[in-house]
Design a protein around this motif. Structure first.
Motif, PDB file in Angstrom:
ATOM      1  N   VAL A   5      -6.851  -4.694  11.182  1.00  0.00           N
ATOM      2  CA  VAL A   5      -6.202  -5.900  11.718  1.00  0.00           C
ATOM      3  C   VAL A   5      -4.996  -5.502  12.561  1.00  0.00           C
ATOM      4  CG1 VAL A   5      -5.010  -8.042  11.112  1.00  0.00           C
ATOM      5  CG2 VAL A   5      -6.981  -7.279   9.746  1.00  0.00           C
ATOM      6  N   VAL A   6      -4.245  -4.545  12.060  1.00  0.00           N
ATOM      7  CA  VAL A   6      -3.068  -4.071  12.810  1.00  0.00           C
ATOM      8  C   VAL A   6      -3.509  -3.393  14.101  1.00  0.00           C
ATOM      9  CG1 VAL A   6      -1.089  -2.505  12.743  1.00  0.00           C
ATOM     10  CG2 VAL A   6      -1.732  -3.790  10.691  1.00  0.00           C
ATOM     11  N   ALA A   7      -4.502  -2.513  13.979  1.00  0.00           N
ATOM     12  CA  ALA A   7      -4.953  -1.767  15.162  1.00  0.00           C
ATOM     13  C   ALA A   7      -5.492  -2.697  16.241  1.00  0.00           C
ATOM     14  CB  ALA A   7      -6.024  -0.758  14.743  1.00  0.00           C
ATOM     15  N   ASP A   8      -6.128  -3.783  15.824  1.00  0.00           N
ATOM     16  CA  ASP A   8      -6.757  -4.692  16.795  1.00  0.00           C
ATOM     17  C   ASP A   8      -5.781  -5.718  17.382  1.00  0.00           C
ATOM     18  OD1 ASP A   8      -9.101  -3.405  16.383  1.00  0.00           O
ATOM     19  OD2 ASP A   8      -9.952  -4.891  15.006  1.00  0.00           O
ATOM     20  N   LEU A   9      -4.577  -5.781  16.864  1.00  0.00           N
ATOM     21  CA  LEU A   9      -3.614  -6.754  17.378  1.00  0.00           C
ATOM     22  C   LEU A   9      -3.243  -6.395  18.818  1.00  0.00           C
ATOM     23  CD1 LEU A   9      -1.699  -9.169  16.751  1.00  0.00           C
ATOM     24  CD2 LEU A   9       0.001  -7.484  16.027  1.00  0.00           C
ATOM     25  N   ALA A  10      -3.451  -7.326  19.704  1.00  0.00           N
ATOM     26  CA  ALA A  10      -3.172  -7.078  21.120  1.00  0.00           C
ATOM     27  C   ALA A  10      -1.745  -7.490  21.455  1.00  0.00           C
ATOM     28  CB  ALA A  10      -4.162  -7.862  21.975  1.00  0.00           C
ATOM     29  N   ASP A  41       0.235   5.232  14.899  1.00  0.00           N
ATOM     30  CA  ASP A  41       0.035   4.160  15.886  1.00  0.00           C
ATOM     31  C   ASP A  41       0.078   2.794  15.206  1.00  0.00           C
ATOM     32  OD1 ASP A  41      -2.584   5.179  14.839  1.00  0.00           O
ATOM     33  OD2 ASP A  41      -3.327   3.419  15.886  1.00  0.00           O
ATOM     34  N   GLU A  42      -0.436   2.732  13.987  1.00  0.00           N
ATOM     35  CA  GLU A  42      -0.392   1.447  13.263  1.00  0.00           C
ATOM     36  C   GLU A  42       1.046   1.077  12.895  1.00  0.00           C
ATOM     37  OE1 GLU A  42      -4.848   2.196  11.401  1.00  0.00           O
ATOM     38  OE2 GLU A  42      -3.063   2.794  10.303  1.00  0.00           O
ATOM     39  N   ALA A  65      -1.560  -7.904   6.694  1.00  0.00           N
ATOM     40  CA  ALA A  65      -1.796  -6.584   7.282  1.00  0.00           C
ATOM     41  C   ALA A  65      -0.517  -6.053   7.935  1.00  0.00           C
ATOM     42  CB  ALA A  65      -2.923  -6.672   8.304  1.00  0.00           C
ATOM     43  N   LEU A  66       0.164  -6.901   8.703  1.00  0.00           N
ATOM     44  CA  LEU A  66       1.419  -6.443   9.322  1.00  0.00           C
ATOM     45  C   LEU A  66       2.512  -6.249   8.269  1.00  0.00           C
ATOM     46  CD1 LEU A  66       1.453  -8.472  12.647  1.00  0.00           C
ATOM     47  CD2 LEU A  66       1.371  -5.984  12.382  1.00  0.00           C
ATOM     48  N   GLU A 122      -0.916 -14.822  12.701  1.00  0.00           N
ATOM     49  CA  GLU A 122      -1.269 -13.461  13.096  1.00  0.00           C
ATOM     50  C   GLU A 122      -0.082 -12.499  12.924  1.00  0.00           C
ATOM     51  OE1 GLU A 122      -2.296 -13.201  17.212  1.00  0.00           O
ATOM     52  OE2 GLU A 122      -3.827 -11.685  16.834  1.00  0.00           O
ATOM     53  N   GLN A 135      -6.937  -3.963   6.009  1.00  0.00           N
ATOM     54  CA  GLN A 135      -5.639  -4.278   6.610  1.00  0.00           C
ATOM     55  C   GLN A 135      -5.356  -3.506   7.888  1.00  0.00           C
ATOM     56  OE1 GLN A 135      -3.106  -4.081   2.861  1.00  0.00           O
ATOM     57  NE2 GLN A 135      -2.891  -6.230   3.442  1.00  0.00           N
ATOM     58  N   MET A 136      -5.563  -2.206   7.870  1.00  0.00           N
ATOM     59  CA  MET A 136      -5.174  -1.440   9.055  1.00  0.00           C
ATOM     60  C   MET A 136      -5.997  -1.793  10.296  1.00  0.00           C
ATOM     61  SD  MET A 136      -2.418  -0.059   8.416  1.00  0.00           S
ATOM     62  CE  MET A 136      -2.048  -1.401   7.293  1.00  0.00           C
ATOM     63  N   LYS A 185       2.697  -0.177  15.989  1.00  0.00           N
ATOM     64  CA  LYS A 185       2.228  -1.529  16.296  1.00  0.00           C
ATOM     65  C   LYS A 185       2.979  -2.543  15.435  1.00  0.00           C
ATOM     66  CE  LYS A 185      -1.005  -2.438  18.577  1.00  0.00           C
ATOM     67  NZ  LYS A 185      -2.377  -2.684  18.195  1.00  0.00           N
TER      68      LYS A 185
END
Lengths: 89, 543
Positions: A55-60, B422-423, B382-383, B377, A52-53, B426
């Motif tokens: 996916v969050v980190a890679d979200l642009a 940071d997560e 995950a979010l 997305e 999961q994390m 985001k």
């Protein structure tokens, strides 16, 4: 870089908890009848870290267009029901 | 760290908020949910209540086909109380009688405050009729502070916690004349269907008391079961991830999760600072409007309620118009559906098609809306997991004390310690992007949207309403089927208008489950008959 193994991730998780003063050793190692055991707790945290994390980190997201907002709904005004049909009861 | 320290900390936050806030108080502080009746309610509230009840057709119990007052909706009972045709104590006792007879089976309540309720009912019988909820009994979810009454959140952590004052919203409801019947069951710390802290199933679905596997929905399980099993006319739920709307859909209640900030969270044990909501769980839209009207508004103890649009007239919103004997939705409304929402065979597809047909007949325009680009997305699991940080942080002292205090809910709480800063940021940034997407690509094309899942609107604090529209089969048992509608920010009135118009043309909201059979009761009394949920299941289903 190679992804971390289960053992490496478990070590990271246990060190992080120990650093925070949290003792996971009070749980049984593996006991399906117990409310919680170490094996299942560690596996769940590994899933969060692996699946999961990233996916969050890679979200642009554009950092200027999208600043962090804790309570976004409050920014958006309200629906005042402006299209009343006007037909009385 | 003891339980009191936790609450002292919460209290300090509230006090700081009170200093920072500039709005007038909406509810008295320090008072408890006692049996006394306040001397002088706000005049405007009384006037609004009078106007509302004058506008309603006076219920005729014989025409309603009900001889037992527990069958009435709250607004019907409140109207009869105002007319002197139903006593408050008589009405309250009717529910307490059913609780005594049946709650051993349903286990909808953690604690029943019968003596306090009867004393208050007597006091209200002797007092002039005043607030909107004069004489209306209420089940309060057990994660909401109630003065002098244990507030456990079904957890080891709070098992002996007795607040010394009511949550602001409880005080507001009491000021409006409500009566607390007791504290309703919930998933431990408001996470899943109602369980003991160690995972034993407690509350049953009111429609399937013989089948503990049929979920009552979570986490406000006890509130939904109490309302549908006629143990209470109305109840309070809390929602961080579907906990009002899921049990409402599972049991045929009308559940309303208002916009974030619409109801104060002062005195609500936190699960997420940014996603917790309190809302009504009731038998129809008008009852939901009554309860929300009474508890919504600014509260200096909760800064998240300040500076928001004023609370509109929800009672009028929940009263459909009539045009030559034909029910009309109060406002011209476009109902958006995503492609395929009403497709599919079986009961589910038919129920949704029936819902659209009946809703269109009230003047609502149904419009199909493409799923916006980026939707999957921005609403991903995950979010959604970002919320776990907010349940971990306030409970850090209890992790340090003993992780076993979390029982079967430990996983989702401890996961929150492994989301990095940071997560988390985001995730908060993604909320704004999702709100923009919802406003520009969905709510620009419709006023109300039918949703598959609560998650997107929970993430950004938009209002949701669940209502029954048919029946379906689960594990061989016939249970209600509900739909989920989402609205614009502070658009509760539009959701209520659509639901009320549908309910004026249909009777799904008037259907009630049969009482448990003696055989079911005997079977459930056996040790372990209800089963249990394990750690992994609870983590998967965590709200």
């Amino acid at each position: 870089m190679d992804p971390l193994t289960d053992d490496e991730l478990d070590h990271f998780i246990e060190l992080r908890l120990r650093h925070m003063g949290i003792d996971l050793s009070v749980l049984p190692g593996e006991d399906a009848r117990a409310p919680a055991d170490r094996r299942r707790v560690l596996a769940a945290v590994r899933r969060l870290l692996r699946d999961q994390m990233p996916v969050v980190a890679d979200l642009a997201l554009d950092p200027i267009a999208w600043p962090p907002i804790l309570y976004p709904s409050g920014l958006a005004g309200g629906d005042r029901g402006s299209h009343e049909t006007g037909v009385g009861p | 760290m003891d339980r009191r320290s936790f609450l002292v900390r919460m209290g300090a936050l509230s006090a700081a908020a009170a200093v920072a806030g500039c709005a007038p108080a909406t509810a008295g502080a320090g008072a408890g949910a006692s049996s006394s009746v306040a001397a002088s309610p706000p005049g405007s509230e009384t006037a609004a209540a009078d106007t509302f009840f004058r506008s309603l057709p006076l219920p005729d119990p014989s025409r309603m086909g009900a001889t037992d007052p527990v069958e009435f909706t709250a607004w019907e009972a409140a109207a009869l109380i105002r007319e002197g045709r139903l006593g408050v104590l008589e009405y309250t006792d009717a529910f307490l009688t059913r609780i005594r007879r049946w709650d051993g089976v349903y286990q909808a309540f953690n604690e029943v405050t019968d003596q306090m309720a009867r004393e208050r009912a007597r006091a209200l019988d002797d007092a002039p009729v005043r607030g909107l909820l004069h004489g209306v009994p209420l089940a309060v979810k057990d994660n909401i502070h109630t003065a002098g009454v244990r507030t456990t959140a079904n957890s080891h952590i709070f098992q002996d916690f007795v607040p010394d004052r009511d949550a602001t919203l409880v005080r507001a409801l009491m000021d409006a004349g409500a009566i607390m019947l007791g504290k309703s069951q919930l998933g431990p710390l408001a996470t899943t269907r109602a369980l003991t802290p160690d995972g034993e199933v407690t509350t049953l679905n009111a429609w399937a008391p013989g089948s503990p596997d049929v979920s009552p929905g979570g986490s406000s399980s006890g509130s939904a079961t109490a309302v549908m099993a006629r143990l209470a006319p109305v109840a309070l739920g809390t929602q961080t991830g579907g906990s009002i709307t899921m049990p409402s859909r599972a049991q045929g209640a009308t559940g309303l999760k208002p916009t974030f900030g619409r109801v104060s969270l002062d005195g609500v044990i936190p699960l997420s600072y940014t996603r917790d909501h309190v809302g009504p769980m009731t038998r129809d839209a008008r009852d939901a409007a009554m309860v929300l009207q009474a508890m919504a508004g600014e509260d200096p103890r909760d800064p998240r309620t300040l500076g928001l649009p004023p609370v509109p007239d929800l009672l009028t919103a929940a009263t459909p118009l009539e045009d030559g004997g034909r029910v009309r939705v109060r406002w011209g409304t476009r109902l958006g559906i995503f492609p395929g929402w009403a497709d599919g065979g079986g009961d589910g597809g038919k129920n949704r098609q029936d819902f659209l047909r009946e809703t269109e007949a009230t003047g609502v325009q149904v419009v199909e809306i493409p799923l916006p680009e980026g939707w999957d997305e921005l609403t991903s699991g995950a979010l959604n997991a970002i919320r776990l940080v907010e349940r971990a942080e306030p409970f850090l002292p209890y992790f340090k004390e003993d992780v076993r205090l979390f029982g079967v809910t430990l996983t989702s709480f401890i996961q929150g310690l492994f989301v990095s800063g940071d997560e988390y940021l985001k995730g908060q940034r993604a909320k704004l992007a999702l709100l923009r997407l919802v406003l520009d690509d969905i709510l620009s094309r419709c006023d109300v949207v039918a949703l598959e899942t609560h998650v997107p609107f929970d993430m950004i604090g938009l209002p949701l309403l669940a209502l029954p529209v048919g029946k379906r089969e689960v594990a061989g048992v016939e249970v209600p089927d509900g739909v989920l509608l989402g609205g614009a920010p502070f658009g509760e009135e539009r959701l209520l208008a659509v639901a009320a118009a549908f309910q004026a043309r249909t009777d799904w909201h008037r259907k009630r489950p049969a009482d448990p059979t003696l055989e079911e009761e005997a079977r459930l009394n056996r040790l372990g008959a209800r089963g249990r949920l394990d750690l992994d299941t609870v983590a998967r289903e965590a709200q």
